[in-house]
Enzyme design. Sequence first.
Site, short mmCIF file in Angstrom:
data_model
loop_
_atom_site.label_atom_id
_atom_site.label_comp_id
_atom_site.label_asym_id
_atom_site.label_seq_id
_atom_site.Cartn_x
_atom_site.Cartn_y
_atom_site.Cartn_z
N SER A 278 0.81 -1.23 0.00
CA SER A 278 0.00 0.00 0.00
C SER A 278 0.83 1.27 0.00
CB SER A 278 -0.93 0.00 1.21
OG SER A 278 -1.89 -1.02 1.11
N ASP B 172 -8.74 -4.53 3.20
CA ASP B 172 -7.42 -5.15 3.18
C ASP B 172 -7.12 -5.90 4.47
OD1 ASP B 172 -4.43 -5.19 2.16
OD2 ASP B 172 -4.34 -4.32 4.17
#
Length: 537
Positions: free
Chosen positions: A111, A339
């Site tokens: 990320s 996530d």
Amino acid sequence: MRTFVVCAVLACALQQVSAATAAEESDPKFWIDNGKRKLEEKSKQPLRTNKAKNVIMFLGDGMSLPTLTAARVYKGQLQNVSGESEHLSFEQFPFTGISKTYCVDRQVADSACSATAYLRGVKANTATIGVTSKVLLGDCPASVLEEHQVTSIMQWAQWAGKATGLVTTTRVTHASPAGCYANTAHRDWESDEDMINISNGTTDITQCEDIARQLVTRDPGRNLKVIMGGGRNNFMKQAVNSTGKRRDEDLIQKWKSDKETRFADKIAKYVTTRQELLETDMSKTDFVLGLFHPEHMEYRLKSDVETQPTLQEMTRNAIQLLQKEPNGYVLFVEGGLIDMAHHHTWAKIALDETVELSKAVADAVAMTSEDDTLIVVTSDHAHTMSMSGYPKRNENILGVSGSMSSDNTSYTTLSYANGPKTSFEYDNNTSCHRVNITNEDIQKKVDFEYPSLVDIPNETHGGDDVMVFARGPMSHLFTGNYEQNLIALGMAMAADISTSPPTSDSASGAIASFNVAGQTILAVLLLVFVGVIQSNL
């Protein structure tokens, strides 16, 4: 008993939906008419080529294509309708594309490097934020060099006189939101204590600042008008009866003092609960710092609805504050817990958090105009969850597949390539076989761990391309298949904002243009004045 009754009622409702759907869909006219109507809509879809006053980017962290498919089925089944033909709010946007998510040094992105791509227009190394690929993980001295740092769309917007803000369900210092404002060689340097513990004396960190400090003391972070999410611990000083992590100072107080000093005539509010947020009049507020949890915010299915705002509520309040800005705004909104749930192989929670993102997007659509606001919805990377087998229509997406495997054992429709669940077991240390999923109560556990092929402590990201959905001015820029860094540049182009800082030359040019215009107006006024005098003579 209560869970059984609920499941039985749901199963009965889905059977009724299935029967009605089957009758309708058995008529070929249903498919022909629906297809023609959709094509007619597409043929009349206008290209909005005007400038976007506002830009809102929604990020579903880890929102892979299978996550989208399963989430729309989940959403429909919650409403007792055919989930397969349902839509998440943003799936109805007029333009879609696909972005490539890899890092400079990795096939599968994290990320941090992906945030540098979609918020700054530059691809970088894994776990680094706001720096070029010349900076390796943990290399503080290299990361502070100006030529190794890259600016974000938040900085570009501020240079253009626009307001900016971020909303997330993770810590506001986590990798994705940090992409809005931080330059760091390590995504985990969220507080000063993190820097000390992670470097462990082996890395020179003396020239670097932690991510939380950058948010409060440096541009563009300190100029953000909206900051909402979790991560309060990274801003609070260590003390007795405190969960604060900082060793240096209280950054929440520093944020308040900064607003009092630089914006004495503005209203700045610090809030920590849902009630405080909902009681704040955003039309009369100029800055808001909302830190609603010491760490990441809680999953909706596990949260206390009385104390923690939803992503939808945070988004709505952020837009209410920003929409009064005369020059427009750029807002980043992250559904970050999709996530987190996938890493645990908690498929139900991951799908539920995706539906929560869909609700937030729907509110943004309702509160803005397609004529002046570009909305982009995408993901930073994929996950390893797949949707497989041959389940019947309207079969519970969270249940078992309709077919049996070669070992005569059922399996779930959703599963992962890797993850923490022990999916295989040995009998007397001689033979290995899959764990029988039918012996486990999938329905009762919100955080049921779905099975995986490879047992590892945490499920990993996937390297798949991810979807991009766009609506509003210049939204057609986001069609096709392209590198992820195009997203930041496309949003900047749509808003007509520069990726470079204003220079003295451009300022002089603006003054010169103003002077020329002023001289022209004076000349015209003089001619009119002379004409009036002559006509009276």
